[in-house]
Write an enzyme that holds these catalytic residues in place. Structure first.
Site, PDB file in Angstrom:
ATOM      1  N   GLY A 187       0.767  -1.240   0.000  1.00  0.00           N
ATOM      2  CA  GLY A 187       0.000   0.000   0.000  1.00  0.00           C
ATOM      3  C   GLY A 187       0.796   1.287   0.000  1.00  0.00           C
ATOM      4  O   GLY A 187       0.263   2.326   0.387  1.00  0.00           O
ATOM      5  N   ASN A 244       1.255  -9.051  -0.145  1.00  0.00           N
ATOM      6  CA  ASN A 244       2.401  -8.321   0.397  1.00  0.00           C
ATOM      7  C   ASN A 244       1.896  -7.139   1.214  1.00  0.00           C
ATOM      8  O   ASN A 244       1.098  -6.334   0.725  1.00  0.00           O
ATOM      9  CB  ASN A 244       3.288  -7.839  -0.755  1.00  0.00           C
ATOM     10  N   ARG A 249       6.691   5.375  -9.928  1.00  0.00           N
ATOM     11  CA  ARG A 249       5.867   5.396  -8.723  1.00  0.00           C
ATOM     12  C   ARG A 249       5.347   6.804  -8.428  1.00  0.00           C
ATOM     13  O   ARG A 249       4.217   6.963  -7.943  1.00  0.00           O
ATOM     14  CB  ARG A 249       6.678   4.873  -7.539  1.00  0.00           C
ATOM     15  N   HIS A 270      11.487  -5.443   2.634  1.00  0.00           N
ATOM     16  CA  HIS A 270      10.045  -5.656   2.603  1.00  0.00           C
ATOM     17  C   HIS A 270       9.559  -6.241   1.286  1.00  0.00           C
ATOM     18  O   HIS A 270       8.433  -6.706   1.202  1.00  0.00           O
ATOM     19  CB  HIS A 270       9.360  -4.304   2.862  1.00  0.00           C
ATOM     20  N   TRP A 271      10.403  -6.190   0.255  1.00  0.00           N
ATOM     21  CA  TRP A 271      10.012  -6.651  -1.076  1.00  0.00           C
ATOM     22  C   TRP A 271      10.713  -7.961  -1.421  1.00  0.00           C
ATOM     23  O   TRP A 271      11.546  -8.028  -2.320  1.00  0.00           O
ATOM     24  CB  TRP A 271      10.361  -5.594  -2.118  1.00  0.00           C
TER      25      TRP A 271
END
Length: 300
Positions: free
Chosen positions: A45, A113, A192, A270-271
């Site tokens: 998010g 995720n 992004r 985190h990825w």
């Protein structure tokens, strides 16, 4: 051969009680293999997040084993951006269920995720018969920080971008996602940033975020309080250096979910689907392939 984003993109109109009639974007590749359940992937998010930005590079690899569907959750990517009603996990979960109904999919595996992990768990709790197995990557709502301060570094950088939406603040946020800073390219930041500042994107981000702070809806997002009710086989995956949902947040989930197992990727943030792409795919595919539907006799 590289999968073309345009070749696998689809838009569908769905209707839910909270959101009304909205359009969702999804990407669909692969065919059923040996009667395996389809796999639905739900993205995180952060600013500019979408199913393609999270999982586009992984789509072809997973589609070799499963029909694989990437979904832009409400408020993200090319999906509509209505105000969130209630807690976001339930709001988005209802939209995903409506999409499955539209596609005629009775049951699927879910891979989520961060924010998508929270949506996946809410779906499994609310509609247990619609879900086979769960793969949760540093999931929101389920992660309970035992030793780290709240907000974590990654969440604080996300909040910084919300207050100061610049390329520099976005780069600072993305930098917390990975250990390997070479992955934080100018191209990624520009892509992004364009999505994060598109019409309606900032308002959608604010509406989503408020659903986790609003006293009337926040508790519904504390999924760790319901984790003991989850009956599905669940693979928890974490990057050892995750600065968004740190590793200590995994242990309550591992303790509470009856059929949970945990895999930790070293030198990973985190990825995991990007930073440990090959190992992550191999691990997730092997876990999902072990799923076997019970017969009516076994269920009774």
């Amino acid at each position: 051969m590289t999968v073309s984003k345009d070749d696998v993109a689809h838009d569908v109109r769905i209707k839910t009680e909270a959101a009304g009639e909205i359009s969702l974007r999804y990407y669909d590749l692969g065919s059923p293999v040996d009667d395996r359940l389809p796999l639905v992937m739900l993205h995180g998010g952060g600013p500019g997040a979408s199913s393609w930005s999270n999982f586009g590079s992984a789509l072809e690899g997973f589609a070799a084993d499963f029909r694989t569907i990437l979904v832009d959750q409400p408020g993200f990517g090319a999906s509509d951006k209505p105000p969130v009603v209630g807690n976001y996990y339930r709001f988005a979960g209802d939209a995903v269920i409506a999409l499955l109904d539209e596609l005629g999919l009775e049951k699927v595996h879910l891979l989520g995720n961060s924010l998508g992990g929270g949506t996946a768990m809410r779906i499994a709790l609310t509609h247990p018969d619609r879900v086979g197995r769960l793969v949760l990557m540093g999931p929101g709502g389920l992660s309970l920080n035992l030793f780290h301060a709240d907000p974590t570094e990654g969440v604080q950088r996300l909040m910084d971008f919300s207050g100061d939406p610049t390329r520099e603040s976005l780069r600072a946020f993305i930098s917390t996602m990975v250990v390997n800073q070479k992955l934080v390219t100018d191209e990624l930041v520009e892509e992004r940033f364009a999505d994060a500042t598109a019409p309606g994107a900032r308002e959608a981000m604010a509406s989503m975020g408020w659903s986790f702070y609003n006293p009337e809806t926040a508790e519904d997002g504390m999924l760790w309080r319901e984790a003991h009710q989850l009956k599905h086989h669940t693979l928890l995956t974490w990057g050892r250096e995750d600065r968004v949902n740190p590793l200590d947040g995994a242990f309550p989930a591992l303790k509470l979910i009856p059929k949970a197992q945990l895999h930790v990727f070293p030198r990973c943030g985190h990825w995991a689907q990007i930073e440990a792409a090959d190992e992550f795919r191999e691990l997730a595919v092997a876990f999902l392939r072990r799923h076997r539907e019970r017969t009516p006799e076994e269920k009774s």
